[in-house]
Design an enzyme around this catalytic site. Structure first.
Site, mmCIF file in Angstrom:
data_model
loop_
_atom_site.group_PDB
_atom_site.id
_atom_site.type_symbol
_atom_site.label_atom_id
_atom_site.label_comp_id
_atom_site.label_asym_id
_atom_site.label_seq_id
_atom_site.Cartn_x
_atom_site.Cartn_y
_atom_site.Cartn_z
ATOM 1 N N LYS A 89 -31.586 -4.861 32.445
ATOM 2 C CA LYS A 89 -31.215 -6.274 32.321
ATOM 3 C C LYS A 89 -29.736 -6.423 32.664
ATOM 4 O O LYS A 89 -28.864 -6.042 31.899
ATOM 5 C CB LYS A 89 -31.445 -6.824 30.903
ATOM 6 C CG LYS A 89 -31.372 -8.350 30.957
ATOM 7 C CD LYS A 89 -30.849 -9.015 29.720
ATOM 8 C CE LYS A 89 -29.364 -8.999 29.526
ATOM 9 N NZ LYS A 89 -28.583 -9.918 30.387
ATOM 10 N N GLU A 134 -21.050 2.171 26.306
ATOM 11 C CA GLU A 134 -19.725 2.163 26.954
ATOM 12 C C GLU A 134 -19.142 0.784 26.687
ATOM 13 O O GLU A 134 -19.651 -0.214 27.198
ATOM 14 C CB GLU A 134 -19.855 2.388 28.462
ATOM 15 C CG GLU A 134 -20.385 3.754 28.859
ATOM 16 C CD GLU A 134 -19.420 4.882 28.590
ATOM 17 O OE1 GLU A 134 -18.254 4.620 28.236
ATOM 18 O OE2 GLU A 134 -19.845 6.033 28.724
ATOM 19 N N CYS A 137 -12.930 -2.466 31.939
ATOM 20 C CA CYS A 137 -12.829 -1.835 30.633
ATOM 21 C C CYS A 137 -11.659 -0.858 30.589
ATOM 22 O O CYS A 137 -11.015 -0.687 29.572
ATOM 23 C CB CYS A 137 -14.125 -1.108 30.303
ATOM 24 S SG CYS A 137 -14.599 0.091 31.559
ATOM 25 N N GLU A 193 -8.983 -7.117 23.267
ATOM 26 C CA GLU A 193 -9.250 -6.981 24.701
ATOM 27 C C GLU A 193 -9.311 -8.383 25.316
ATOM 28 O O GLU A 193 -10.079 -9.230 24.863
ATOM 29 C CB GLU A 193 -10.587 -6.270 24.920
ATOM 30 C CG GLU A 193 -10.856 -5.992 26.390
ATOM 31 C CD GLU A 193 -12.206 -5.330 26.635
ATOM 32 O OE1 GLU A 193 -13.193 -5.768 26.022
ATOM 33 O OE2 GLU A 193 -12.258 -4.399 27.446
HETATM 34 P P1 NDP Z 1 -21.210 -8.508 26.884
HETATM 35 O O1 NDP Z 1 -21.171 -7.557 25.763
HETATM 36 O O2 NDP Z 1 -21.065 -9.949 26.624
HETATM 37 O O3 NDP Z 1 -22.570 -8.366 27.707
HETATM 38 C C1 NDP Z 1 -23.004 -7.146 28.273
HETATM 39 C C2 NDP Z 1 -24.494 -7.248 28.537
HETATM 40 O O4 NDP Z 1 -25.191 -7.335 27.293
HETATM 41 C C3 NDP Z 1 -24.899 -8.481 29.339
HETATM 42 O O5 NDP Z 1 -25.981 -8.142 30.177
HETATM 43 C C4 NDP Z 1 -25.325 -9.429 28.239
HETATM 44 O O6 NDP Z 1 -26.179 -10.428 28.722
HETATM 45 C C5 NDP Z 1 -26.030 -8.473 27.300
HETATM 46 N N1 NDP Z 1 -26.184 -8.930 25.927
HETATM 47 C C6 NDP Z 1 -25.428 -9.813 25.231
HETATM 48 N N2 NDP Z 1 -25.912 -9.954 23.971
HETATM 49 C C7 NDP Z 1 -26.996 -9.147 23.865
HETATM 50 C C8 NDP Z 1 -27.938 -8.844 22.819
HETATM 51 N N3 NDP Z 1 -27.840 -9.388 21.613
HETATM 52 N N4 NDP Z 1 -28.928 -7.965 23.070
HETATM 53 C C9 NDP Z 1 -29.030 -7.370 24.270
HETATM 54 N N5 NDP Z 1 -28.190 -7.629 25.326
HETATM 55 C C10 NDP Z 1 -27.177 -8.484 25.112
HETATM 56 O O7 NDP Z 1 -20.121 -7.959 27.886
HETATM 57 P P2 NDP Z 1 -19.657 -8.622 29.218
HETATM 58 O O8 NDP Z 1 -20.812 -8.811 30.143
HETATM 59 O O9 NDP Z 1 -18.817 -9.785 28.843
HETATM 60 O O10 NDP Z 1 -18.771 -7.446 29.852
HETATM 61 C C11 NDP Z 1 -17.471 -7.267 29.504
HETATM 62 C C12 NDP Z 1 -17.313 -6.155 28.484
HETATM 63 O O11 NDP Z 1 -17.874 -4.955 28.992
HETATM 64 C C13 NDP Z 1 -15.871 -5.853 28.211
HETATM 65 O O12 NDP Z 1 -15.652 -5.741 26.825
HETATM 66 C C14 NDP Z 1 -15.665 -4.500 28.882
HETATM 67 O O13 NDP Z 1 -14.631 -3.758 28.322
HETATM 68 C C15 NDP Z 1 -16.994 -3.868 28.750
HETATM 69 N N6 NDP Z 1 -17.177 -2.817 29.762
HETATM 70 C C16 NDP Z 1 -17.113 -1.501 29.375
HETATM 71 C C17 NDP Z 1 -17.187 -0.484 30.311
HETATM 72 C C18 NDP Z 1 -17.100 0.952 29.900
HETATM 73 O O14 NDP Z 1 -17.473 1.816 30.708
HETATM 74 N N7 NDP Z 1 -16.610 1.278 28.700
HETATM 75 C C19 NDP Z 1 -17.334 -0.780 31.737
HETATM 76 C C20 NDP Z 1 -17.378 -2.184 32.021
HETATM 77 C C21 NDP Z 1 -17.319 -3.159 31.047
HETATM 78 P P3 NDP Z 1 -25.608 -11.838 29.256
HETATM 79 O O15 NDP Z 1 -24.273 -11.646 29.832
HETATM 80 O O16 NDP Z 1 -26.614 -12.202 30.264
HETATM 81 O O17 NDP Z 1 -25.610 -12.724 28.049
#
Ligand code: NDP
Length: 506
Positions: free
Chosen positions: A188, A263, A297, A396
């Site tokens: 997803k 991650e 990130c 962040e």
């Molecule tokens: P989110 O945590 O908002 O979302 C990540 C994914 O999780 C999206 O597909 C989102 O769907 C989905 N999601 C949200 N809520 C739920 C839930 N309750 N159950 C299951 N899936 C859910 O992160 P962002 O997309 O805003 O990405 C940014 C974040 O990702 C930053 O904090 C960044 O640091 C981190 N990141 C970490 C990396 C690493 O390697 N450590 C690499 C890249 C990013 P939807 O968006 O469709 O609501």
């Protein structure tokens, strides 16, 4: 800001993005929810995403279950699986330009940067094909008369959830790591950036990937994502995203004892030592915070500068920041594009007021790029914070927003670097070997980069300390997560057995 970014909406985006289950796109029913997919440079809706509800998620999991439980993928000869992964690599490489275009269209990340991510996407399949094909087990012969061997088996069906900041690179890495070892999955992606990922999954099915091995569902996290994680047919969860979401996902998965790899976010220190090559340190600090429109990130978002060199270093940083080429992300010369979606832009901008309330000094930027409206552009921004306890140092922000702090000794810099709920990476710019060794030893972060901006060595573990994650990606770490260990013991000669329940026992 180059003009006309908003006028140049490129063509080639599908009208609608749908789930792909068992190798086929899912037909759109009359009832169901559509979500807009937007080009961040212009704010225009470029496609509609059909959200997968619980029933659609269930069929995707059923398809992945069947492909795992009945095969052929999980039982396939590794060379055959490897051939398919290589065919996927070649197919995706053949469509690199199209995929890069779709990714820019959906994320607003400058094309020059996305091209690197597309290359990385193709490499992921080749890399994990090699890792899986060289996997080996263990044998134990120390207990006389017995041979015990340990094999690795695929673990089952994975729910893979990916974010919007590098959709192709991050989702392909998890898919490749998962399926190379014989697992199947349901992916997803973020609801904001589904377009290029959907095309990637479609292309994977054009080169021999059996149906059901990789399934795609689209929709909001709280709806589609939550249904996927909670589904009883899921054996494990791979998540990349924010720390708060990661916590919720681990709780949901934990209730059913599903293992998770997470991650998560970061607030990493970029330490500029007074003995550093300051030209290179400046290039590195700028790349560390402004690459990928600052939405990464592993950003070096807290720039810690030794007081002896701070004034000149910060002045040069500000000058270079003012010179950054903000504009059309499709233009190869663009260095900063729009942020991914409007609510995110507003969130990042809100930290300018947070910084002021914290007593920080605005050095550069701090506003929306008004002439680029309705595109979601923000001026690259930097502030000088009075102390590491402020919100702009602890939270962040995930945008083109650098926070400077000053320090007087390496001990102090290490203390500041560690005074954070996160621990993803740390950068040090220094000419002093001892300083490098100390930072490497004492900073609590999953990766330490000395005198280099981010250099992601795929073979090595990558992941976070503290609230930056649980588990690691990488060659052996991914094998660890995506396989189960099985111990088999066989006697060399029939062992003497106690004969329970016999009349002739003594
Ligand atoms: P989110 O945590 O908002 O979302 C990540 C994914 O999780 C999206 O597909 C989102 O769907 C989905 N999601 C949200 N809520 C739920 C839930 N309750 N159950 C299951 N899936 C859910 O992160 P962002 O997309 O805003 O990405 C940014 C974040 O990702 C930053 O904090 C960044 O640091 C981190 N990141 C970490 C990396 C690493 O390697 N450590 C690499 C890249 C990013 P939807 O968006 O469709 O609501």
């Amino acid at each position: 800001m180059s003009p006309n970014a908003a006028d140049r909406v490129p063509l080639g985006c599908p009208d609608r993005v749908v789930s792909i289950i068992d190798g086929r796109p899912v037909a759109v029913s009359r009832d169901g929810r559509d979500l807009p997919v937007v080009y961040p440079a212009s704010g225009e809706t470029i496609s509609l995403l059909r959200e997968a509800d619980e029933a659609e998620v269930s069929s995707a999991v059923a398809a992945a279950r069947a492909a795992f439980d009945q095969g052929p993928w999980s039982r396939m000869d590794v060379n055959q699986r490897k051939d398919i992964l290589y065919a996927i690599r070649d197919r995706l490489r053949g469509h690199a330009e199209e995929l890069a275009h779709l990714e820019v269209l959906n994320t607003g990340i400058p094309i020059s940067h996305v091209q690197g991510q597309v290359q990385r996407m193709t490499r992921n399949f080749e890399f994990f094909a090699e890792v899986a094909s060289t996997l080996s087990g263990e044998t134990y012969t120390q207990t006389s008369g017995y041979l015990t061997y340990v094999t690795r088996e695929p673990k089952g069906v994975a729910a893979l959830i990916s974010p919007w900041n590098a959709p192709l690179a991050l989702s392909s890495m998890r898919i490749a790591a998962c399926i190379a070892f014989g697992n199947t999955c349901v992916l997803k992606p973020s609801e904001y950036t589904p377009v290029a990922v959907a095309r990637m999954v479609e292309l994977m099915h054009e080169c021999g990937l059996p149906p059901g091995v990789v399934n795609l569902v689209n929709g909001r996290g709280a709806v589609t994502g939550a249904a996927l994680v909670a589904h009883p047919g899921i054996d494990m969860v791979g998540f990349t995203g924010g720390t708060a979401t990661g916590r919720a996902i681990m709780q949901a998965a934990g209730a059913k004892l599903k293992p998770c790899i997470l991650e998560l976010g970061g607030k990493s220190a970029s330490i500029i030592d007074c003995g550093a090559d300051l030209d290179r340190a400046l290039d590195g600090a700028l790349l560390g915070i402004f690459s990928n429109n600052g939405q990464q990130c592993l950003a070096g978002s807290r720039i810690l500068v030794h007081r002896a060199v701070a004034e000149r270093f910060i002045a040069r940083f500000v000058e270079r920041t003012r010179n950054l080429r903000i504009g059309d992300p499709m233009d190869p010369g663009t260095e900063i594009g729009p942020l991914a979606y409007e609510a995110h832009l507003e969130r990042v901008l809100s930290y300018v007021d947070v910084a002021r309330a914290d007593g920080a000094r605005l050095l550069v930027g701090g506003r929306r790029v008004e002439e680029a409206r309705p595109g979601y552009y923000m001026q690259p921004t930097a502030v000088l914070a009075p102390s590491n306890g402020t919100r702009v140092c602890q939270e962040e922000i995930f945008g083109p927003f650098a926070t400077f702090l000053l320090y007087d000794s390496l001990d102090e810099a290490i203390r500041i670097a560690n005074d954070s709920p996160f621990g993803l990476v740390c950068y040090l710019w220094s000419g002093d070997l001892q300083a490098a060794m100390r930072v490497s030893r004492d900073v609590r972060a999953g990766t330490v980069w000395i005198n280099t901006p981010m250099m992601r060595e795929l073979r090595a573990p990558f992941g976070g300390f503290k609230q930056s994650g649980v588990g690691r990606d990488g060659a052996s770490s991914s094998a660890e997560f995506f396989t189960e260990l099985k111990t088999t013991t066989i006697p060399v000669d029939p062992p003497a057995l106690r004969r329970l329940g016999r009349d002739d026992r003594e």
